[in-house]
Design a protein around this motif. Structure first.
Motif, PDB file in Angstrom:
ATOM      1  N   THR A  53       1.151  -1.142  -0.012  1.00 40.29           N
ATOM      2  CA  THR A  53       0.219  -0.126  -0.039  1.00 40.29           C
ATOM      3  C   THR A  53       1.238   1.452   0.187  1.00 40.29           C
ATOM      4  N   PRO A  54       2.118   1.359   0.037  1.00 40.90           N
ATOM      5  CA  PRO A  54       3.137   2.749   0.455  1.00 40.90           C
ATOM      6  C   PRO A  54       3.541   2.665  -1.400  1.00 40.90           C
ATOM      7  N   SER A  55       3.369   2.293  -1.956  1.00 41.04           N
ATOM      8  CA  SER A  55       3.512   2.629  -3.419  1.00 41.04           C
ATOM      9  C   SER A  55       2.063   2.559  -3.807  1.00 41.04           C
ATOM     10  N   VAL A  56       1.139   2.147  -3.453  1.00 42.76           N
ATOM     11  CA  VAL A  56      -0.592   2.988  -3.801  1.00 42.76           C
ATOM     12  C   VAL A  56      -0.466   4.322  -3.463  1.00 42.76           C
ATOM     13  N   VAL A  57       0.004   4.427  -1.902  1.00 43.50           N
ATOM     14  CA  VAL A  57      -0.167   5.584  -1.943  1.00 43.50           C
ATOM     15  C   VAL A  57       0.629   6.639  -2.549  1.00 43.50           C
ATOM     16  N   ALA A  58       2.090   6.504  -3.273  1.00 43.46           N
ATOM     17  CA  ALA A  58       2.658   6.765  -3.582  1.00 43.46           C
ATOM     18  C   ALA A  58       1.663   7.265  -5.458  1.00 43.46           C
ATOM     19  N   LEU A  59       1.356   6.107  -6.466  1.00 42.56           N
ATOM     20  CA  LEU A  59       1.777   6.146  -7.064  1.00 42.56           C
ATOM     21  C   LEU A  59      -0.082   6.791  -7.514  1.00 42.56           C
ATOM     22  N   LEU A  60      -1.067   7.300  -6.473  1.00 41.89           N
ATOM     23  CA  LEU A  60      -1.950   7.885  -6.394  1.00 41.89           C
ATOM     24  C   LEU A  60      -1.642   9.477  -6.231  1.00 41.89           C
ATOM     25  N   PHE A  61      -0.681  10.170  -5.614  1.00 39.79           N
ATOM     26  CA  PHE A  61      -0.054  11.203  -5.417  1.00 39.79           C
ATOM     27  C   PHE A  61       0.155  11.288  -6.664  1.00 39.79           C
ATOM     28  N   GLU A  62       0.869  10.694  -7.646  1.00 34.77           N
ATOM     29  CA  GLU A  62       1.766  10.864  -8.923  1.00 34.77           C
ATOM     30  C   GLU A  62       0.361  10.844  -9.842  1.00 34.77           C
ATOM     31  N   LEU A  63      -0.481   9.756  -9.452  1.00 36.08           N
ATOM     32  CA  LEU A  63      -1.638  10.034 -10.751  1.00 36.08           C
ATOM     33  C   LEU A  63      -2.313  11.629 -10.487  1.00 36.08           C
ATOM     34  N   ALA A  64      -2.253  12.324  -9.423  1.00 38.80           N
ATOM     35  CA  ALA A  64      -3.158  13.558  -9.325  1.00 38.80           C
ATOM     36  C   ALA A  64      -2.196  14.215  -9.507  1.00 38.80           C
ATOM     37  N   LYS A  65      -1.411  14.054  -9.352  1.00 36.93           N
ATOM     38  CA  LYS A  65      -0.322  15.257 -10.008  1.00 36.93           C
ATOM     39  C   LYS A  65       0.050  15.685 -11.308  1.00 36.93           C
ATOM     40  N   GLN A  66      -0.406  14.437 -11.873  1.00 39.67           N
ATOM     41  CA  GLN A  66      -0.569  14.215 -13.563  1.00 39.67           C
ATOM     42  C   GLN A  66      -1.759  14.820 -14.011  1.00 39.67           C
ATOM     43  N   MET A  67      -3.365  14.674 -13.366  1.00 44.51           N
ATOM     44  CA  MET A  67      -4.130  15.134 -13.947  1.00 44.51           C
ATOM     45  C   MET A  67      -4.018  16.945 -12.716  1.00 44.51           C
ATOM     46  N   HIS A  68      -3.208  16.811 -12.159  1.00 47.10           N
ATOM     47  CA  HIS A  68      -3.548  18.587 -11.967  1.00 47.10           C
ATOM     48  C   HIS A  68      -2.423  19.379 -13.419  1.00 47.10           C
ATOM     49  N   LYS A  69      -1.053  18.542 -13.494  1.00 47.07           N
ATOM     50  CA  LYS A  69      -0.204  19.194 -14.345  1.00 47.07           C
ATOM     51  C   LYS A  69      -0.688  18.700 -15.942  1.00 47.07           C
ATOM     52  N   THR A  70      -2.152  17.830 -16.406  1.00 44.93           N
ATOM     53  CA  THR A  70      -2.414  17.749 -17.493  1.00 44.93           C
ATOM     54  C   THR A  70      -3.568  18.228 -18.059  1.00 44.93           C
ATOM     55  N   GLY A  71      -3.913  18.053 -16.924  1.00 47.99           N
ATOM     56  CA  GLY A  71      -6.052  17.758 -17.365  1.00 47.99           C
ATOM     57  C   GLY A  71      -6.335  16.968 -17.972  1.00 47.99           C
ATOM     58  N   GLU A  72      -6.249  16.132 -17.285  1.00 44.62           N
ATOM     59  CA  GLU A  72      -6.380  14.655 -18.117  1.00 44.62           C
ATOM     60  C   GLU A  72      -7.437  13.949 -17.067  1.00 44.62           C
ATOM     61  N   ASP A  73      -8.186  13.633 -16.988  1.00 39.32           N
ATOM     62  CA  ASP A  73      -9.502  13.222 -16.256  1.00 39.32           C
ATOM     63  C   ASP A  73      -8.826  11.457 -16.165  1.00 39.32           C
ATOM     64  N   LEU A  74      -8.401  11.318 -15.081  1.00 38.02           N
ATOM     65  CA  LEU A  74      -8.282   9.863 -14.355  1.00 38.02           C
ATOM     66  C   LEU A  74      -9.055  10.088 -13.670  1.00 38.02           C
ATOM     67  N   THR A  75     -10.364  10.102 -13.230  1.00 41.12           N
ATOM     68  CA  THR A  75     -10.979   9.898 -11.929  1.00 41.12           C
ATOM     69  C   THR A  75     -11.366   9.109 -11.473  1.00 41.12           C
ATOM     70  N   PRO A  76     -11.809   7.982 -12.756  1.00 35.78           N
ATOM     71  CA  PRO A  76     -12.548   6.491 -12.900  1.00 35.78           C
ATOM     72  C   PRO A  76     -11.565   5.416 -12.638  1.00 35.78           C
ATOM     73  N   ALA A  77      -9.962   5.448 -12.366  1.00 31.55           N
ATOM     74  CA  ALA A  77      -9.300   4.799 -11.842  1.00 31.55           C
ATOM     75  C   ALA A  77      -8.910   5.566 -10.569  1.00 31.55           C
ATOM     76  N   LEU A  78      -9.154   6.590 -10.287  1.00 32.73           N
ATOM     77  CA  LEU A  78      -8.529   7.620  -8.617  1.00 32.73           C
ATOM     78  C   LEU A  78     -10.037   6.209  -7.639  1.00 32.73           C
ATOM     79  N   ASP A  79     -10.646   6.571  -8.842  1.00 31.96           N
ATOM     80  CA  ASP A  79     -12.340   5.850  -7.774  1.00 31.96           C
ATOM     81  C   ASP A  79     -12.366   4.533  -7.898  1.00 31.96           C
ATOM     82  N   GLU A  80     -11.324   3.964  -8.770  1.00 28.52           N
ATOM     83  CA  GLU A  80     -11.693   2.199  -8.074  1.00 28.52           C
ATOM     84  C   GLU A  80     -10.214   1.815  -7.337  1.00 28.52           C
ATOM     85  N   ILE A  81      -9.685   2.986  -7.055  1.00 27.60           N
ATOM     86  CA  ILE A  81      -8.641   2.349  -6.276  1.00 27.60           C
ATOM     87  C   ILE A  81      -8.976   2.978  -5.419  1.00 27.60           C
ATOM     88  N   GLY A  82      -9.868   3.732  -4.826  1.00 25.67           N
ATOM     89  CA  GLY A  82     -10.185   4.295  -3.628  1.00 25.67           C
ATOM     90  C   GLY A  82     -11.756   3.087  -3.039  1.00 25.67           C
TER      91      GLY A  82
END
Length: 454
Positions: free
Chosen positions: A355-384
């Motif tokens: 799970t620590p790797s997953v938490v780091a992945l979530l932060f990276e995913l959020a950073k990608q969304m902030h930076k590029t405007g990509e909508d990755l919320t379905p992945a976020l919700d699936e993991i959540g």
């Protein structure tokens, strides 16, 4: 991909291969040691039960059918002692704290347990196991009850690598009766003493020992062998060692359990949690200061096998991470490719539920969304959903009073009554609400004041 699990018994990671069950090898029987219900459950319990909740959620996500069984020790020396202190009878006290424990689990979103099994509902099975151990020569009788002879079980100590207790072990009662054959022998059935609860049985009036409760429950529900057994690290010896000795002696089948999983110790502020040190925190107290999503995120930020340190700083960092991830939802304006993120999530969790790797992945995913405007919320919700964490902003969770304050402040700003609006901003911050003024209107997020302490 194959799930790999660290097995305490073999002391190495191995591919997880369930016993054949349900006809397709996708059926798992998991037992986790539950609480002794003499007080409110604490954050050490939360650490263990959130960890196994996530593990079971993930196994089900991967297509397994999991029968997650957890016992509740509702008769024990600690319960008897607390009942005397409070003037309650043991049944009343155990019932009160069993209900409190189940309420705490619901508050923590620990929803994966299929059955909670109170020990007192398995007295006949307990008596039956003690009788079998007597008949097989693994148990003997003393004046105060029946004891297990550890010298008769040649593999005693194979889980922990030792046969004697130390200061870190969790021991429910001290079995120091005169006449014991070996120092490590433990009580199976305690004879009746005036003022203590008891059951009539072929062993005489008495009550069960701690270790025998769990094997009676698991044999009744699962049979003599099953897939996985979990619990906190401090239960490895003598409790889990005793379970193996009892069940394998009775059944003659080895191993009793294929995989043993144990959670690391939780400390508070770098010290062992203790009422005498003033750092004992119940689950209820923790959830008064922090929301459940922040608490779960903090707990899974450390690997389940590693020690964890509960601090105000760690909780604040988890709150900020959660806020950052939630804010990323607003940034997604164009479709993104979720598959690589889900693949990395699965790869991390397949490696002993990292799970620590997953938490780091979530932060990276959020950073990608902030930076590029990509909508990755379905992945976020699936993991959540697997983690038991809600990554949606808590938009509808404010009391009417606070919503009214926000609306009133908006009106004051429209009237250019800036001082009054600033005063309301300050009052809202004191109540844990951060407001942000944008061209589209006022936005708000739930916060936790830094000044709160445990």
């Amino acid at each position: 991909m194959t799930i790999r699990i660290y097995n305490t018994l073999t002391r190495k990671k191995t591919p997880f291969v369930p016993r054949e069950g349900g006809g397709n090898g996708m059926y798992i029987r998991l037992f986790v040691c539950g609480p002794t219900v003499y007080d409110y459950s604490h954050i050490g319990h939360a650490r263990t039960y959130v960890a196994f909740d996530v593990i079971v959620r993930y196994l089900r996500y991967r297509g397994y059918e999991v029968y997650y069984l957890q016992n509740i020790t509702d008769i024990d020396d600690k319960i008897i002692a607390r009942a005397r202190e409070t003037g309650m009878n043991c049944q009343e006290l155990a019932g009160t704290f069993t209900r409190a424990y189940l309420e705490d689990m619901r508050a923590l979103r620990v929803t994966s347990v299929r059955k909670y099994a109170p020990a007192t509902e398995y007295i006949d099975a307990i008596v039956g196991q003690v009788q079998q151990l007597l008949e097989l020569g693994y148990a003997y009788e003393l004046d105060d009850g029946y004891y297990y002879d550890v010298s008769r079980f040649q593999e005693y100590g194979k889980l922990s690598g030792r046969t004697l207790e130390d200061a870190e072990d969790t021991v429910s009662r001290i079995d120091d009766a005169r006449g014991k054959r070996n120092k490590a022998d433990f009580c199976l059935w305690k004879r009746f003493k005036p003022g203590e609860p008891y059951w009539e049985s072929e062993l005489g009036k008495g009550r069960p020992g701690w270790h025998i409760e769990d094997t009676a429950i698991t044999e009744t529900e699962f049979g003599p062998t099953y897939d996985a057994h979990g619990g906190a690290q401090d239960l490895i010896f003598p409790h889990h060692e005793a379970e193996i000795a009892q069940m394998e002696a009775i059944s003659g089948q080895k191993p009793m359990v294929n995989y043993w999983l144990h959670t690391g110790f939780l400390k508070v502020g770098g010290r062992k949690m203790s009422k005498s040190l003033g750092n004992f925190i119940t689950i209820r107290e923790a959830l008064q200061s922090w929301d459940v999503d922040t608490l779960r995120l903090m707990l899974i930020s450390t690997h389940y096998r590693s020690p964890i340190n509960f601090t105000e700083t760690a909780m604040t960092e988890s709150r900020d991470r959660l806020r950052y991830i939630r804010e990323a939802r607003k940034a997604g304006v164009k479709a993104g490719d979720m598959k690589p993120w889900i693949a990395r999530f699965v790869a991390a969790m397949d490696e002993d539920f990292n799970t620590p790797s997953v938490v780091a992945l979530l932060f990276e995913l959020a950073k990608q969304m902030h930076k590029t405007g990509e909508d990755l919320t379905p992945a976020l919700d699936e993991i959540g959903e697997v983690l038991g964490i809600d990554f949606h902003p808590p938009v509808d969770q404010l009391p009417h009073e606070l919503l009214a304050m926000i609306k009133h402040r908006e009106e004051l700003r429209r009237q250019k009554r800036w001082d009054e609006a600033d005063h309301l901003r300050t009052e809202l911050e004191k109540r844990g609400i951060l407001v942000k003024d944008t061209p589209e209107g006022t936005e708000w997020t739930v916060d936790r004041p830094e000044s709160r302490s445990k």
